[in-house]
Design a protein around this motif. Sequence first.
Motif, PDB file in Angstrom:
ATOM      1  N   UNK A   1       0.690  -1.299   0.014  1.00 51.04           N
ATOM      2  CA  UNK A   1      -0.083   0.035   0.104  1.00 51.04           C
ATOM      3  C   UNK A   1       0.829   1.045  -0.062  1.00 51.04           C
ATOM      4  N   UNK A   2       2.026   1.158   0.727  1.00 46.78           N
ATOM      5  CA  UNK A   2       2.768   2.430   0.969  1.00 46.78           C
ATOM      6  C   UNK A   2       3.604   2.565  -0.378  1.00 46.78           C
ATOM      7  N   UNK A   3       4.003   1.524  -1.118  1.00 48.28           N
ATOM      8  CA  UNK A   3       4.774   1.642  -2.178  1.00 48.28           C
ATOM      9  C   UNK A   3       4.135   2.140  -3.333  1.00 48.28           C
ATOM     10  N   UNK A   4       2.796   1.910  -3.434  1.00 48.21           N
ATOM     11  CA  UNK A   4       1.882   2.164  -4.454  1.00 48.21           C
ATOM     12  C   UNK A   4       0.522   2.877  -4.103  1.00 48.21           C
ATOM     13  N   UNK A   5       0.693   3.953  -3.199  1.00 42.22           N
ATOM     14  CA  UNK A   5      -0.555   4.601  -2.429  1.00 42.22           C
ATOM     15  C   UNK A   5      -1.825   5.104  -3.288  1.00 42.22           C
ATOM     16  N   UNK A   6      -1.313   5.245  -4.564  1.00 45.54           N
ATOM     17  CA  UNK A   6      -2.546   5.929  -5.466  1.00 45.54           C
ATOM     18  C   UNK A   6      -2.929   5.085  -6.559  1.00 45.54           C
ATOM     19  N   UNK A   7      -2.495   3.464  -6.712  1.00 46.05           N
ATOM     20  CA  UNK A   7      -2.874   2.865  -7.366  1.00 46.05           C
ATOM     21  C   UNK A   7      -4.012   2.085  -7.268  1.00 46.05           C
ATOM     22  N   UNK A   8      -5.103   1.887  -8.303  1.00 45.40           N
ATOM     23  CA  UNK A   8      -6.193   1.183  -8.198  1.00 45.40           C
ATOM     24  C   UNK A   8      -6.309  -0.057  -7.412  1.00 45.40           C
ATOM     25  N   UNK A   9      -5.163  -0.830  -7.590  1.00 45.32           N
ATOM     26  CA  UNK A   9      -5.077  -2.174  -6.776  1.00 45.32           C
ATOM     27  C   UNK A   9      -4.981  -2.023  -5.151  1.00 45.32           C
ATOM     28  N   UNK A  10      -4.259  -0.807  -4.884  1.00 47.67           N
ATOM     29  CA  UNK A  10      -4.037  -0.478  -3.472  1.00 47.67           C
ATOM     30  C   UNK A  10      -5.556   0.028  -2.908  1.00 47.67           C
ATOM     31  N   UNK A  11      -6.136   0.928  -3.541  1.00 48.32           N
ATOM     32  CA  UNK A  11      -7.464   1.429  -3.057  1.00 48.32           C
ATOM     33  C   UNK A  11      -8.528   0.117  -3.237  1.00 48.32           C
ATOM     34  N   UNK A  12      -8.484  -0.759  -4.088  1.00 47.41           N
ATOM     35  CA  UNK A  12      -9.399  -1.822  -4.100  1.00 47.41           C
ATOM     36  C   UNK A  12      -9.124  -2.940  -3.013  1.00 47.41           C
ATOM     37  N   UNK A  13      -7.801  -2.957  -2.574  1.00 48.61           N
ATOM     38  CA  UNK A  13      -7.491  -3.691  -1.479  1.00 48.61           C
ATOM     39  C   UNK A  13      -7.833  -3.478  -0.173  1.00 48.61           C
ATOM     40  N   UNK A  14      -7.796  -1.933  -0.086  1.00 48.44           N
ATOM     41  CA  UNK A  14      -8.150  -1.264   1.124  1.00 48.44           C
ATOM     42  C   UNK A  14      -9.651  -1.424   1.295  1.00 48.44           C
ATOM     43  N   UNK A  15     -10.378  -1.286   0.136  1.00 54.54           N
ATOM     44  CA  UNK A  15     -11.891  -1.199   0.400  1.00 54.54           C
ATOM     45  C   UNK A  15     -12.303  -2.602   0.437  1.00 54.54           C
ATOM     46  N   UNK A  16     -11.502  -3.714   0.227  1.00 54.15           N
ATOM     47  CA  UNK A  16     -12.088  -4.825   0.580  1.00 54.15           C
ATOM     48  C   UNK A  16     -11.706  -5.325   2.044  1.00 54.15           C
ATOM     49  N   UNK A  17     -10.640  -4.893   2.556  1.00 53.87           N
ATOM     50  CA  UNK A  17     -10.340  -4.987   4.064  1.00 53.87           C
ATOM     51  C   UNK A  17     -11.641  -4.357   4.900  1.00 53.87           C
TER      52      UNK A  17
END
Length: 350
Positions: A62-78
Motif C-alpha cells: 500500500x505504501x509503495x503504490x498509495x495511488x494505484x487502483x489495486x491498493x484502493x481496491x485492496x483497502x476497500x476489500x479489507x
Amino acid sequence: MRVLIIKMSALGDIIHALPVLDYLHHVSPGITVDWVVEAPFREVLEGNPLINQLHLVQTKLWRKKPLSSETWADIAAVKKQLREREYDIVFDIQGNLKSGLICWLSGSKNIFGFSKNELQENINQLFTTRQVPIHPQDIHITDQYLRLVSTPFDKNFEELDLTSDIFTLPEDDRAAQARVAPLSSGPKILFHQGTTWETKYWTDDRWIQLGKSLLNRFNDASILLSWGNDTEHSTATAIAAAIGPGAVVLDRYPLKGFAALLKRVDVVIGGDTGPVHIAAAVGTPTVSLYRASNGRRSGPRGKRHVVIQAPMECTACFRTKCSRDHECRESITAAAVLDGVEKILTCSIK
C-alpha cells in the motif's frame, strides 16, 4: 462477544502477543476472536483454534503504490470484511499509524489502544476511543499487550497461567520427525546465530567454542544450525565445519515446518531473533543472548528459559550500530552460555 486483535508485525512481536488469545478465551468462554496480520506473517497464526478469522493485509505494498487502483481496491476489500463483522471491541496492540488505519477501517466505536507514552507513533491515539496506560511492573512486552486486552474484563491476567502455541500441519510434523530420527539419542541442540541488527550478533569464535564444549560435555549430542538467508547459511556452514562431527547445517524450512522441527529439539540457543521466540512459543527450552535489546522486555520467560544479558554498563542500548560492538560481543562468554544449557538439560534429565 466478537473482538478484533490488531497486531500486524513483526514476527517476534506477534509471537509475544499470542498469550492474549488464551487470556480472552479464559475470561470470556465462547468469545469470537479475529486477528489482523500482515500476509508474510500469516503462518504464525494459521490453524490456531483460538482464532476465528484472519484478516490479511499488505501495508508495505500500500505504501509503495498509495495511488494505484489495486491498493484502493485492496483497502476497500479489507474495510468491507472488517465492517461486516461488527466488532464489539477492537484491541490495537500495534500502536502506530498503519494499525490506526485498520482501526478506522473496522468502523468500531469501541477501540482500545495504548496511551501516548507507550505508542510507537503518537498519531495512533487519533484512531482509538480509549487509551490504556501500562503499569510500572509491565516491563515485558507480553504483559503490556495483556494489560491492554484485560482492561474491559474483570480478571487480572497475572493470576492466570497463560500459554501459547504455533500450530503445525501433519506433514510438517512427519518431515520434522524424519529429520531428527537419524540423529544420536543424546540432546538435540539448535544454534541460530543470525539476527537482524549487528548489535545483536555474537562472535563466530564463541559459537564454535560453545559447540565444541557442548559436544565434549554431552558426547552423544547433536548440534543443528539453522539459517535464514545466504549470508547466514555461509556463516552456519563455516561454524559447523569448525565444530566438526556432530554439527549439521539444516535445510531452510517454511515457518510451520521450522516450528515442527523446534518442537523436537531439546534446547534452542540464539540472540534476540525469531527462531528463539518461535521455540519458546512451542514449548522448547531456550538460552538467549541479549546485547542491544533488553531480555527483561522481550526474552522468553519461565524456568525452562535462560536469558543472558551482556554485562556492560550500556547494555540494552537499542543501538543498531556501536563503536564498542566487538567488546560487547566478547562480554558474553561461551562458559556462561554452556552453564545455561547445562541448567536446562540437567533439569530435563531429572
